[in-house]
Enzyme design. Sequence first.
Site, mmCIF file in Angstrom:
data_model
loop_
_atom_site.group_PDB
_atom_site.id
_atom_site.type_symbol
_atom_site.label_atom_id
_atom_site.label_comp_id
_atom_site.label_asym_id
_atom_site.label_seq_id
_atom_site.Cartn_x
_atom_site.Cartn_y
_atom_site.Cartn_z
ATOM 1 N N GLY A 142 0.836 -1.205 0.000
ATOM 2 C CA GLY A 142 0.000 0.000 0.000
ATOM 3 C C GLY A 142 0.863 1.244 0.000
ATOM 4 N N TRP A 167 -8.098 -2.326 -4.060
ATOM 5 C CA TRP A 167 -8.607 -0.966 -3.813
ATOM 6 C C TRP A 167 -8.551 -0.123 -5.073
ATOM 7 C CZ3 TRP A 167 -11.027 -1.221 0.542
ATOM 8 C CH2 TRP A 167 -10.506 -1.942 1.612
ATOM 9 N N THR A 169 -9.975 2.077 -7.888
ATOM 10 C CA THR A 169 -11.140 2.874 -8.273
ATOM 11 C C THR A 169 -11.492 2.608 -9.738
ATOM 12 O OG1 THR A 169 -10.480 4.561 -6.704
ATOM 13 C CG2 THR A 169 -12.045 5.242 -8.405
ATOM 14 N N ARG A 248 -2.904 13.970 -7.006
ATOM 15 C CA ARG A 248 -2.912 14.606 -5.674
ATOM 16 C C ARG A 248 -3.158 16.102 -5.769
ATOM 17 N NH1 ARG A 248 2.395 11.898 -4.385
ATOM 18 N NH2 ARG A 248 1.533 9.899 -3.761
ATOM 19 N N GLU A 368 -3.730 7.916 -2.265
ATOM 20 C CA GLU A 368 -2.733 8.823 -2.891
ATOM 21 C C GLU A 368 -1.734 9.336 -1.868
ATOM 22 O OE1 GLU A 368 -3.689 10.785 -6.149
ATOM 23 O OE2 GLU A 368 -5.411 9.502 -6.598
#
Length: 389
Positions: A142, A167, A169, A248, A368
Amino acid sequence: MADSPEPLDFLDLDHLLTDEERAIRDTVRGWVGERVLPGIETWFEVGEFPLEVAKELGGMGLLGMHLTGYGCAGSNAVSYGLACLELEAGDSGFRSFVSVQGSLCMFPIWKFGSEEQKQRWLPPMARGEVIGCFGLTEPDAGSDPGAMRTSARRDGDDWVLSGTKMWITNGSAADLAIVWARSDEGIRGFLVPTETPGFSASDVHHKLSLRASVTSELVLDEVRLPGDAVLPGVTGMKGPLSSLSEARFGIVWGSMGAARACFGSALEYAKTRVQWGKPIGGFQLTQRKLADMVLELNKGTLLALHLGRMKDEGRLLPQHVSMGKLNNVREALEIAREARTILGASGITLEYPVIRHMNNLESVLTYEGTTEIHTLILGEALTGLRAYE
Ligand SMILES: Cc1cc2nc3c(=O)[nH]c(=O)nc-3n(C[C@H](O)[C@H](O)[C@H](O)COP(=O)(O)OP(=O)(O)OC[C@H]3O[C@@H](n4cnc5c(N)ncnc54)[C@H](O)[C@@H]3O)c2cc1C
């Protein structure tokens, strides 16, 4: 109160925008009012993202909007930021969709792709006809994505990819996955059409955050790709990390949109909710909360605008973006939590946007780059000493 500042733009930051930037901001704000706000309670409650909006977002030029050529709008960074702010004032799921499509998927193709890859993928992605997802995180990698296990091996001219991404998106909604994998040459980026045999995606259920957004696990089981499926222009972690820095930047702005929505909702409520015979906004403790909220909202928006101008001048460094993400998401979450208290019991329902934004921001705090990691990036920038590994 003729000379009182406008509560939702207390410092008149509007004045710092160009006419074109204001026009883009107004267009997106109007669209969010028409297309997001009426449905968002339901989408959040049932846990779905209305994929049919992809083409509308494309039609407004919001997908890959800060990229040039290949059907992209070529807007400046501030305009992109303003669009993110307005989308996230609707819901973080909509800003996430645009960030993933434009910054995490289209940007690496635009920056590191071959001319053929750009011609093939970018125009339909800008129109919202092809949806992308960005597969970097894994179950055991992660914050430290360089520890990824997904592998890419050569087999003749082909590449064969195996591994699991977590995870992700838009994972199950995507037509094209940008998958980062470990090869003999280092970390490489691959363009994986999701209909390729061996690729599958299944959704993460029971989320209490970013419910109006698709989050999936990707499984790559010996996925065979042609030799030209690799992004030729980058090897190593620079590929995914530079894409994340682009996305970000949108979060720096977007988080202030969520914060503005929470502040606006709490302010209205404070003016109309009567206890002890007067509006709760008339109590000093409520005014202190509102004053703290408007302070951080304006400071954060000013920071976003400053970083946007730096980006447009080509002076923005990843550490600047870390500062913006760290501050603005943290403060947006604090604003959401304070707003929630002002709404009392009403603050725990979906009738008001506050707890939805608050829960969404818990994801934004983590994805992020977590708050901890961005703190340590600033620490490294200040001391020259790396504390996160
Ligand atoms: C809704 C959602 C959507 C997402 N979308 C995507 C996507 O599209 N594509 C994608 O690739 N990923 C995506 N992610 C994954 C996201 O980027 C990761 O969750 C994030 O990088 C953190 O990884 P982790 O959850 O494994 O936490 P971990 O890395 O396990 O961290 C757990 C905790 O330990 C802390 N920690 C870790 N290392 C250190 C250290 N060195 N010092 C101090 N503290 C440390 C962290 O800050 C955190 O508090 C998404 C996540 C969510 C929740």
